[in-house]
Design a protein around this motif. Structure first.
Motif, mmCIF file in Angstrom:
data_model
loop_
_atom_site.group_PDB
_atom_site.id
_atom_site.type_symbol
_atom_site.label_atom_id
_atom_site.label_comp_id
_atom_site.label_asym_id
_atom_site.label_seq_id
_atom_site.Cartn_x
_atom_site.Cartn_y
_atom_site.Cartn_z
ATOM 1 N N ILE A 1 5.148 -94.930 -11.603
ATOM 2 C CA ILE A 1 5.481 -95.733 -12.782
ATOM 3 C C ILE A 1 7.279 -95.935 -12.043
ATOM 4 O O ILE A 1 7.772 -96.878 -12.394
ATOM 5 N N GLU A 2 7.729 -94.844 -11.311
ATOM 6 C CA GLU A 2 9.124 -94.911 -10.751
ATOM 7 C C GLU A 2 9.333 -96.315 -9.690
ATOM 8 O O GLU A 2 9.953 -96.462 -9.254
ATOM 9 N N LYS A 3 7.951 -96.460 -8.819
ATOM 10 C CA LYS A 3 8.480 -97.631 -8.192
ATOM 11 C C LYS A 3 8.190 -99.266 -8.577
ATOM 12 O O LYS A 3 9.289 -100.287 -8.183
ATOM 13 N N SER A 4 7.452 -98.995 -9.283
ATOM 14 C CA SER A 4 7.269 -100.438 -10.961
ATOM 15 C C SER A 4 9.197 -100.380 -11.237
ATOM 16 O O SER A 4 9.572 -101.256 -11.651
ATOM 17 N N GLU A 5 9.479 -99.083 -11.820
ATOM 18 C CA GLU A 5 10.344 -99.037 -12.406
ATOM 19 C C GLU A 5 11.519 -99.534 -12.091
ATOM 20 O O GLU A 5 12.922 -100.217 -11.845
#
Length: 980
Positions: A87-91
């Protein structure tokens, strides 16, 4: 030199590829860097999290398994760190590489439909839709379906002009709604999608969505073709095996047994983990049990003998019992279930389901003792979210109440029969019990030795080479994830059940293990006195032997005498009632057991046959029982429910002849009995309301008339103690203090739980202390003059008198009648006021009740001056005075608070406050804006700071309280002292 040139070129390229530009170069650059930098790391984390969830997943094969493993409650928490990273990398990818600026149209030709679609896009990075998809899928796999739905909803709008991406996003949106059980919303998305053509690139995702929706909504026939497509799409063998197992379950429910058998065979062909393969083989035996029951049972017996299945014997015997039930062979089914319970090495859901099924069989056969045993253990093993858990809980509660009474009757009947046997036969029966005890002890000792040897082998790694052992899950009783034992309610319930099974239900007292459990079960006659066979007596003896083991294990070694040793006759002879006194005590236990069990059978189990049997035996065999009149009353009601008016009239005749003054005789003899039975509650409530109003208006003759109606028509009414109380107070008007005191005593003795019992006790206590009663105006709810002398004289920490010390901790107290003030609303208003008005001070809010007075205590004031400043500021607020109507405000020190309502009434404290504290001058400094402690900046993680954060969170929690409850008007008020 070369490296510096390359670096310069790269930097210039990056500078020219800002997200504020939208040309071919910038789109390529941001697509490339998003794919191979942030997105790549996120996708790898997602894959790792998915594999972790797949390996840790444990399905409940006793129910239909879900299509997605995240639907399993215990699987939601696995892989969270990996999905958080995804999620962190996607955001991060979306934030850094999103291109929303529209490109400039520089061509000199007419715009085509494709050109218009291109210019109307809201996102121009051609790769970024995969980052959005990864974000939503990661939220989905975490179990945050609402967040996933929000992400996919936004994604579908963001890519509304691109059918393939929009179709994928809407498929996942519907899937998220399905997992949230928002089936209507999911159906709405699906219906709108079906109006359009599903893009071929989104077809796979929609196949999964349709399959999940139809399974969750119970439309299993429609689910089958989509599940077949899902299986074709799936590339991982372990997941494909799960899907084939789900297909087998669906086909079995639909009645397609041949298809179900083939589906389970496909599971085995995938070579899945051993547990899944094992359950598929078990399911095959149940599916094909109809015409090949003997063959399937033989197969299950072979599986039971296999060393690979020793941890799954509960499931093997459960399947065997199910096959017997299909053949209507209840006896063998119970035997198989009991065998599975005995051989089980796990305390998991599978054993809980087995015990639930076994308990249901015993319930139907009216073997409530065995049913209670099964339900009591099953309730700690099963999930509370099961649809049948509420019924299980109710049955378990009722049986926990019933079984001690039936066991007591069974036991005492047995002991009395043994007392009447010739000495030789009695000794033989006891010797059989002792032999069985020694035999069982030997078996348990041998089993313990074998278990210890097995543990040694396991520690040495000797058992590590079994087939597929690595794929076996941990035993159900083990904790996963290193969680502490007491954080797992299921594990705690299992521990309680295991303790009670070994030790019985013990009180929490010191040296509990030394208490001698002298419970004997040597009955040789039935409940009605009929003689039982020798085999039945032996079965009862086995019950005694079980209790004897627990007694021997807990007996003190120093007290190992003949009378305390279950291996000697004297131990059992000491429990048999030989003397008349012992028989009388035994009969008393039987009478209580028959009465209570009969009422429970009638009222809570609706088993009128057994209720009649117990109550009839009680009235016939024990006519001297103290509650015989009530037993006849219950028999009257029982026969009335059966429509047997002749027997009901016979019960009333017995009551009139033997108990003419009984409340039950008066109740049943009332010509308005039928009307009272239908509308009595409403009639009595109306009558009491009128009586209380007459009491307030001093209409004493009306009080007497209504009290007489209550005595004759509603002797067992809910308001009966209030009628007695009001009638007693009314007698003072005629100067009859003796009758008033008698009425107060009747209230206290007969109705100790009544709300007027406390006030009646206060009146009696006042008279005992030498105070005299007098007539006059008296309202039941006058709470301010109440006090209860409950302070222990031996407690030297509590002062005897009120003190005037202004420099100690003080409390601001709001006292009120709970019937006239909404306590939830008041708590909300006070918490909100404190939170918004005092930034540097934290005041604790507590709620309690003292002698009928509800109290809200605001504490945290360092002295009298602070508490008074708080009170003045509170009541100077524009809104708060209206919100505090009905509350009595009190400023009191913590020491004086201990005496309030006990040694001193609220009125007496008011007088003390007006004389001693009110005249004091207080500081003009604004004390409430000064912090109580000064926090040091260099240590932000001090204990004080942590506590402050928790308190602020507590205030936030208070704002979540239900504040919509309307206050209940009414109640009483109490104007004058009743003594002089």
């Amino acid at each position: 030199m070369y490296i510096s040139i390359v670096a310069t070129v790269v930097m210039l390229a990056m500078a020219g590829c800002s997200t504020q530009k939208n040309d071919a170069k910038s789109r390529w650059w941001h697509s490339f860097t998003a794919r191979y930098n942030t997105y790549y790391n996120g996708s790898q984390a997602f894959i790792e999290g998915s594999i972790e969830k797949e390996n840790a997943n444990k399905d409940n094969f006793t129910e239909m398994i879900p299509l997605y493993m995240v639907s399993n409650k215990n699987s939601k928490s696995t892989g969270l760190m990996k999905f958080d990273r995804a999620i962190e990398k996607s955001e991060k990818a979306i934030k850094q590489h999103s291109i929303k600026k529209r490109p400039e149209w520089t061509k000199n030709r007419r715009k085509t439909a494709k050109d218009i679609e291109w210019l109307n896009r809201k996102e121009y990075n051609p790769f970024l839709w995969k980052a959005w998809l990864l974000l939503g899928k990661s939220q989905f796999q975490k179990g945050n379906f609402d967040e996933a739905a929000a992400t996919f909803s936004y994604m579908s709008r963001l890519y509304s002009t691109q059918p393939a991406i929009n179709g994928i996003a809407r498929a996942w949106l519907a899937k998220s709604y399905v997992e949230l059980d928002w089936l209507y919303d999911a159906e709405d998305v699906m219906t709108k999608m079906l109006r359009d053509t599903i893009h071929y690139r989104a077809q796979k995702d929609w196949d999964y969505t349709f399959a999940d929706y139809y399974i969750k909504s119970g439309q299993l026939e429609q689910a089958v073709p989509y599940l077949q497509k899902v299986i074709k799409h799936e590339r991982r063998k372990k997941l494909k095996a799960r899907q084939w197992y789900l297909m087998g379950q669906i086909q079995y429910v639909l009645g397609n047994k041949e298809e179900a058998y083939k589906a389970y065979q496909k599971v085995i062909h995938q070579h899945p983990p051993y547990e899944l393969e094992f359950n598929a083989r078990i399911a095959q035996t149940e599916v094909m049990a109809g015409g090949r029951s003997k063959q399937m049972i033989s197969k299950l017996k072979r599986m039971a003998r296999s060393d690979n299945n020793k941890d799954y014997l509960d499931q093997v015997y459960y399947a065997m019992g199910n096959i017997y039930l299909l053949q209507a062979d209840t006896a063998n089914a119970i035997g198989a279930y009991e065998k599975g319970n005995k051989e089980s090495t796990r305390n998991g859901i599978e054993k809980g389901v087995l015990l639930l099924k076994l308990g249901d069989l015993y319930w139907v056969k009216e073997k409530y003792n065995d049913a209670q045993r099964c339900y009591g253990e099953a309730i700690g093993l099963l999930d509370k979210e099961r649809p049948d858990y509420e019924q299980l809980s109710e049955r378990s509660k009722v049986l926990d109440e019933l079984v001690p009474h039936t066991d007591a009757v069974y036991l005492q009947d047995s002991l009395q029969v043994l007392a009447d046997l010739p000495e030789e036969e009695r000794n033989k029966a006891i010797d059989r019990v002792i032999e069985e005890l020694k035999k069982k002890e030997e078996e348990e000792k041998k089993a313990a030795q074998e278990a210890e040897a097995e543990k040694v082998l396991q520690r040495q790694g000797a058992t590590g080479n079994r087939n597929n052992m690595a794929n076996r899950p941990p035993a159900g009783g083990q904790q996963q994830g290193g969680a502490w034992y007491f954080y797992n309610p299921m594990a705690v319930n299992q521990g309680k059940t295991a303790f009670q099974r070994q030790w019985g239900k013990r009180e929490n007292t010191d040296d509990w293990q030394r208490i001698n459990r002298t419970v004997v079960n040597l009955q040789t006659t039935g409940e009605g006195g009929e003689e039982l066979t020798d085999s039945t007596a032996l079965a009862v003896s086995d019950s005694l032997m079980t209790d004897s083991i627990a007694t021997e294990e807990t007996a003190d070694a120093a007290a190992d005498t003949l009378a305390n040793d279950p291996h000697n006759r004297e131990y059992y002879l000491a429990q048999i009632p030989f003397t008349e006194e012992q028989k009388a005590a035994s009969n008393e236990i039987i009478m209580e057991g028959l009465f209570n069990s009969g009422v429970i059978f009638k009222d809570k189990l609706d088993n009128l046959k057994l209720g009649e049997k117990a109550l009839t035996r009680l009235t016939r065999q024990y006519p001297t029982y103290s509650k015989t009149d009530e037993a006849w009353y219950h028999l009257f009601l029982l026969y009335s429910r059966l429509g047997n008016n002749a027997k009901a009239d016979s019960c009333l005749t017995h009551l009139k002849a033997d108990f003419p003054e009984s409340d039950f005789t008066i109740l049943l003899s009332d010509p308005f009995f039928e009307e009272n039975a239908r509308f009595g509650v409403h009639i009595e409530d109306s009558l009491y309301a009128a009586t209380y109003e007459a009491f307030r208006k001093d209409r004493y003759q009306e009080i007497k008339a209504n009290a007489k109606i209550s005595r004759e028509r509603f002797p067992l009414g809910e308001n009966r103690p209030k009628f007695i109380f009001i009638e007693g107070l009314g007698m003072l008007n005629d100067g009859d203090a003796v009758s008033c005191l008698a009425s107060m005593k009747e209230v206290v003795e007969k109705y100790p739980q009544s709300e007027v019992s406390e006030m009646a006790g206060m009146i009696i206590k006042g008279v005992q202390e030498g105070r005299k009663l007098h007539g006059g105006k008296f309202d039941l709810g006058d709470i301010w003059s109440r006090r209860s002398m409950t302070v222990e004289v031996s407690d030297s920490t509590i002062a005897d008198t009120l003190t005037v010390d202004r420099n100690v901790n003080y409390v601001f107290l709001l006292a009120f009648n709970a019937d006239s003030v909404n306590s939830n609303q008041l708590l909300y208003d006070m918490a909100k006021y404190n939170f918004t008005n005092f930034m540097v001070r934290n005041f604790d809010i507590g709620v309690d009740e003292d002698n009928g007075v509800s109290r809200m205590l605001i504490s945290g004031f360092l002295n009298y001056d602070e508490a008074l400043q708080y009170a003045r500021q509170l009541y100077s607020d524009e809104e708060m005075p209206d919100k505090l109507k009905g509350c009595k405000r009190i400023i009191i020190s913590e020491e004086n608070l201990k005496l309030l309502g006990t040694k001193y009434s609220y009125e007496e404290y008011d007088n003390f406050f007006e004389q001693a504290l009110a005249p004091l001058q207080i500081s003009n400094e604004q004390l409430l804006i000064i912090p109580t402690t000064v926090e040091q900046a260099e240590d932000p993680e001090t204990e004080e700071a942590g506590n402050e954060t928790e308190e602020e969170a507590d205030v936030d929690d208070l704002f979540m309280e239900d504040v919509n409850n309307e206050p209940v008007n009414g109640g009483f008020d109490f104007d004058e002292d009743f003594y002089r």
